[in-house]
Motif scaffolding. Sequence first.
Motif, PDB file in Angstrom:
ATOM      1  N   SER A  56       0.844  -1.199   0.000  1.00 21.81           N
ATOM      2  CA  SER A  56       0.000   0.000   0.000  1.00 21.81           C
ATOM      3  C   SER A  56       0.879   1.249   0.000  1.00 21.81           C
ATOM      4  CB  SER A  56      -0.913  -0.009   1.222  1.00 21.81           C
ATOM      5  OG  SER A  56      -0.138   0.091   2.408  1.00 21.81           O
ATOM      6  N   MET A  57       0.259   2.395   0.293  1.00 23.85           N
ATOM      7  CA  MET A  57       0.976   3.667   0.286  1.00 23.85           C
ATOM      8  C   MET A  57       2.115   3.735   1.299  1.00 23.85           C
ATOM      9  SD  MET A  57      -1.471   6.953  -0.244  1.00 23.85           S
ATOM     10  CE  MET A  57      -0.905   7.922   1.117  1.00 23.85           C
ATOM     11  N   HIS A  58       1.997   3.060   2.409  1.00 23.36           N
ATOM     12  CA  HIS A  58       3.002   3.135   3.469  1.00 23.36           C
ATOM     13  C   HIS A  58       3.535   1.770   3.888  1.00 23.36           C
ATOM     14  CE1 HIS A  58       2.439   7.400   3.986  1.00 23.36           C
ATOM     15  NE2 HIS A  58       1.126   7.219   4.059  1.00 23.36           N
ATOM     16  N   MET A  59       3.335   0.751   3.037  1.00 25.55           N
ATOM     17  CA  MET A  59       3.784  -0.584   3.409  1.00 25.55           C
ATOM     18  C   MET A  59       4.018  -1.408   2.153  1.00 25.55           C
ATOM     19  SD  MET A  59       2.632  -4.024   4.005  1.00 25.55           S
ATOM     20  CE  MET A  59       0.874  -3.909   4.049  1.00 25.55           C
ATOM     21  N   ILE A  60       5.111  -2.180   2.167  1.00 22.39           N
ATOM     22  CA  ILE A  60       5.355  -3.131   1.089  1.00 22.39           C
ATOM     23  C   ILE A  60       5.298  -4.536   1.660  1.00 22.39           C
ATOM     24  CG2 ILE A  60       7.870  -2.908   1.319  1.00 22.39           C
ATOM     25  CD1 ILE A  60       8.066  -3.745  -1.645  1.00 22.39           C
ATOM     26  N   GLN A  61       4.522  -5.366   1.000  1.00 14.67           N
ATOM     27  CA  GLN A  61       4.503  -6.785   1.318  1.00 14.67           C
ATOM     28  C   GLN A  61       5.476  -7.424   0.334  1.00 14.67           C
ATOM     29  OE1 GLN A  61       1.220  -9.416   0.014  1.00 14.67           O
ATOM     30  NE2 GLN A  61       0.943  -9.802   2.208  1.00 14.67           N
ATOM     31  N   LEU A  62       6.527  -8.048   0.868  1.00 17.56           N
ATOM     32  CA  LEU A  62       7.566  -8.641   0.035  1.00 17.56           C
ATOM     33  C   LEU A  62       7.548 -10.147   0.198  1.00 17.56           C
ATOM     34  CD1 LEU A  62      10.008  -7.785  -1.812  1.00 17.56           C
ATOM     35  CD2 LEU A  62      11.432  -8.138   0.218  1.00 17.56           C
ATOM     36  N   ILE A  63       7.391 -10.839  -0.921  1.00 19.47           N
ATOM     37  CA  ILE A  63       7.514 -12.299  -0.928  1.00 19.47           C
ATOM     38  C   ILE A  63       8.950 -12.573  -1.325  1.00 19.47           C
ATOM     39  CG2 ILE A  63       6.663 -14.457  -1.914  1.00 19.47           C
ATOM     40  CD1 ILE A  63       4.085 -12.679  -2.603  1.00 19.47           C
ATOM     41  N   THR A  64       9.770 -12.941  -0.349  1.00 19.38           N
ATOM     42  CA  THR A  64      11.211 -13.045  -0.551  1.00 19.38           C
ATOM     43  C   THR A  64      11.567 -14.230  -1.438  1.00 19.38           C
ATOM     44  OG1 THR A  64      11.618 -14.449   1.370  1.00 19.38           O
ATOM     45  CG2 THR A  64      11.582 -12.060   1.743  1.00 19.38           C
ATOM     46  N   ASP A  65      12.807 -14.230  -1.916  1.00 18.27           N
ATOM     47  CA  ASP A  65      13.288 -15.331  -2.748  1.00 18.27           C
ATOM     48  C   ASP A  65      13.271 -16.655  -2.005  1.00 18.27           C
ATOM     49  OD1 ASP A  65      13.665 -13.621  -4.852  1.00 18.27           O
ATOM     50  OD2 ASP A  65      15.828 -13.413  -4.556  1.00 18.27           O
ATOM     51  N   SER A  66      13.327 -16.602  -0.674  1.00 15.68           N
ATOM     52  CA  SER A  66      13.272 -17.838   0.111  1.00 15.68           C
ATOM     53  C   SER A  66      11.837 -18.269   0.402  1.00 15.68           C
ATOM     54  CB  SER A  66      14.053 -17.675   1.417  1.00 15.68           C
ATOM     55  OG  SER A  66      13.504 -16.630   2.182  1.00 15.68           O
ATOM     56  N   GLY A  67      10.841 -17.482  -0.062  1.00 18.26           N
ATOM     57  CA  GLY A  67       9.440 -17.862   0.083  1.00 18.26           C
ATOM     58  C   GLY A  67       8.728 -17.252   1.277  1.00 18.26           C
TER      59      GLY A  67
END
Length: 197
Positions: A56-67
Amino acid sequence: MKKLIPVVVMAVSAMMMVGCNDTKKKMPVVTVSDSIRTSEDDNDTTVYGVCGEGSSMHMIQLITDSGDTIEYMFGIEDDNPVQGGLLEGDRMAVCGYKTEDGSLVANKIINLTTLLGKWVSLDKNFEIEEGGTVRNFTNAEKNPWNVWKIYNGNLLLNRDTFEITSLGADSLYLENNNGIFTYKRQKNEGGVKLSQK
């Protein structure tokens, strides 16, 4: 003398084959498709992954390379650290820190999908490709860039280190001790018009 040349060629070929086999065993496994990873990268604090749908505007949800799926907050008190935008499914490089309460805060977010592509300036014409390769289209350049990676939130082009100060759909601004360098995205194969700021 003519009999010696084939023997030397065979000996050199055998040494190269043995050398190549030893090199393959010692080469590190490449686990990140967007940058060159070596054992020297142990101090790299960058986390790589794909932008998730919960960003969102103030948050990133990151699906990392390790899952793993992790969330970084940003831009609440500080400037927005996002370069290149947040689009679900894009490759991202994130640098951040953990606060006292255990939450993660991003201080640098680079959209690697946006970074890829052809960039031009008055004296440079190059393409940043997936896998850490840079292809140059300027014939007269003395030391053309041929590799890239992200390291601790900075862009390394060969041995040159740059801070990405702005990355948009059509523009890229890089800064180091030598100044600020402006690049425009090349949109066509023909002539390229550049505007200076």
